[in-house]
Design an enzyme around this catalytic site. Structure first.
Site, PDB file in Angstrom:
ATOM      1  N   LYS A   1      55.060  36.461  38.514  1.00 58.78           N
ATOM      2  CA  LYS A   1      53.865  35.655  38.233  1.00 58.78           C
ATOM      3  C   LYS A   1      53.863  35.194  36.771  1.00 58.78           C
ATOM      4  O   LYS A   1      53.575  34.040  36.477  1.00 58.78           O
ATOM      5  CB  LYS A   1      52.596  36.462  38.562  1.00 58.78           C
ATOM      6  CG  LYS A   1      52.405  36.639  40.072  1.00 58.78           C
ATOM      7  CD  LYS A   1      51.373  37.687  40.439  1.00 58.78           C
ATOM      8  CE  LYS A   1      51.392  37.942  41.943  1.00 58.78           C
ATOM      9  NZ  LYS A   1      50.495  39.014  42.383  1.00 58.78           N
TER      10      LYS A   1
ATOM     11  N   GLN B   1      46.947  43.595  39.851  1.00 54.51           N
ATOM     12  CA  GLN B   1      47.964  43.808  40.883  1.00 54.51           C
ATOM     13  C   GLN B   1      47.618  45.040  41.727  1.00 54.51           C
ATOM     14  O   GLN B   1      47.380  46.119  41.192  1.00 54.51           O
ATOM     15  CB  GLN B   1      49.351  43.975  40.218  1.00 54.51           C
ATOM     16  CG  GLN B   1      50.497  44.036  41.197  1.00 54.51           C
ATOM     17  CD  GLN B   1      50.678  42.735  41.986  1.00 54.51           C
ATOM     18  OE1 GLN B   1      50.616  41.638  41.449  1.00 54.51           O
ATOM     19  NE2 GLN B   1      50.874  42.855  43.296  1.00 54.51           N
TER      20      GLN B   1
ATOM     21  N   ASP C   1      42.714  35.481  42.562  1.00 53.78           N
ATOM     22  CA  ASP C   1      43.311  36.082  43.764  1.00 53.78           C
ATOM     23  C   ASP C   1      42.400  35.866  44.975  1.00 53.78           C
ATOM     24  O   ASP C   1      42.815  36.080  46.113  1.00 53.78           O
ATOM     25  CB  ASP C   1      43.517  37.589  43.546  1.00 53.78           C
ATOM     26  CG  ASP C   1      44.982  37.931  43.280  1.00 53.78           C
ATOM     27  OD1 ASP C   1      45.845  37.119  43.657  1.00 53.78           O
ATOM     28  OD2 ASP C   1      45.241  38.990  42.707  1.00 53.78           O
TER      29      ASP C   1
END
Ligand code: NAD
Length: 291
Positions: free
Chosen positions: A52, A96, A119
């Site tokens: 990412k 994450q 997200d």
């Protein structure tokens, strides 16, 4: 059979974003800034976050990686998120997953400001998504939609079977495929670990989204001829012949399923690549909406 090339489509999305970021710069506006929070040193999480951060660099975004040890206390992590929420220089925040046991994932997700939740896991974004309002769509389902759109796959009227009901993949993609949109209008069956007759249900599917996390679970005898198969799974399977000691497997037994399909995503190079592209798309949106 046609391969849905996630790598290629992701590159198209990233090239488009690169141009948009250059245009922002020309107008004297700041580049999008993504903050990634990584707790511990889980191998797969390290790889995802590194990828990412690398993609941010490639597109021209700013990125900040914040690392914590596995034993970090929940309070410390929550305080960092509040700090990032309040920081005007940060447009998007991702934490994450999975997180270590002492930390309640739900608390952490809820702590992220909805407008920075690139997200798309925050209840506000999920709620808006369900109602068809503008929202950050979770990156993996969003990536799948971008893939379907790119290949102009007609979804209207099709029977989609989704295997897996997680909050980050299975459940949101089942909702999105059922909505009255160009990449929706499916009749959706959402299957999970308590579903009976999974094989019989899969055999009725025009579209199968396999998102259960069991390597090569979906076999040829579960797929009807001409089906569209989207493989979300990413599982590391021990393989001593590989340098790293493992191979990456999807949830689909690709070799035998692929010949039966009209379209199929490979692993790697399918949904995984699209997930990052979708995250970048959400981050651009977060930055420009604010501006
Ligand atoms: P999860 O473990 O949270 O959920 C798995 C789901 O599968 C559960 O709802 C469970 O009920 C269902 N399930 C388990 N066994 C089943 C069975 N035998 N029959 C039917 N349903 C069954 O998983 P997740 O976070 O949704 O991830 C699923 C897979 O997708 C994993 O391999 C993960 O690594 C991968 N993943 C990939 C991406 C990507 O970018 N490609 C993103 C997220 C997750």
């Amino acid at each position: 059979m046609q391969i849905l090339d996630g790598k290629l489509v992701a590159q198209t999305v990233k090239n488009d974003l690169k141009i948009k970021v250059a245009a922002l710069k020309e107008k004297g506006k700041k580049k999008p800034h993504l903050a990634a929070v990584l707790v511990g040193n889980n191998g797969a999480s390290e790889t995802y976050v590194a990828s990412k951060v690398k993609t941010c660099e490639e597109i021209g975004y700013q990125s900040t990686l914040i690392r914590f040890n596995t034993d970090v206390e929940e309070d410390v992590l929550l305080r960092k998120i509040q700090e990032l929420n309040a920081d005007d220089n940060i447009d998007g925040i991702l934490v994450q997953l999975p997180l270590p046991k002492q930390i309640a994932e739900e608390k952490v997700i809820n702590a992220i400001a909805a407008e920075k939740d690139v997200d798309g896991f925050h209840p506000t974004n999920i709620g808006k998504m369900i109602q068809g309002q503008p929202a950050y769509i979770p990156a993996t389902p969003y990536g799948i939609l971008l893939l379907l759109k790119h290949y102009k796959i007609e979804t209207k009227g099709k029977h989609a079977v989704v295997i897996g009901r997680s909050n980050i993949v299975g459940r949101p993609i089942s909702i999105l495929l059922s909505q009255n949109t160009p990449t929706g209008n499916c009749t959706v069956t959402l299957c999970h670990s308590h579903t009976s007759n999974l094989k019989a249900i899969c055999l009725q599917a025009d579209i199968i989204v396999a998102a259960l996390g069991k390597a090569e679970f979906l076999t040829a005898d579960m797929v009807k001829d001409g089906a569209i198969v989207i493989d979300v799974g990413i599982t590391r399977v021990e393989d001593k012949s590989k340098k790293k000691g493992y191979a990456i497997k999807g949830d689909v037994h690709f070799e035998t399923v692929a010949p039966k399909c009209s379209y199929i995503t490979p692993v790697p190079g399918g949904v995984g690549a699209m997930t990052i592209a979708a995250l970048m798309q959400n981050t651009y949106l977060a930055a420009t909406q604010k501006q």
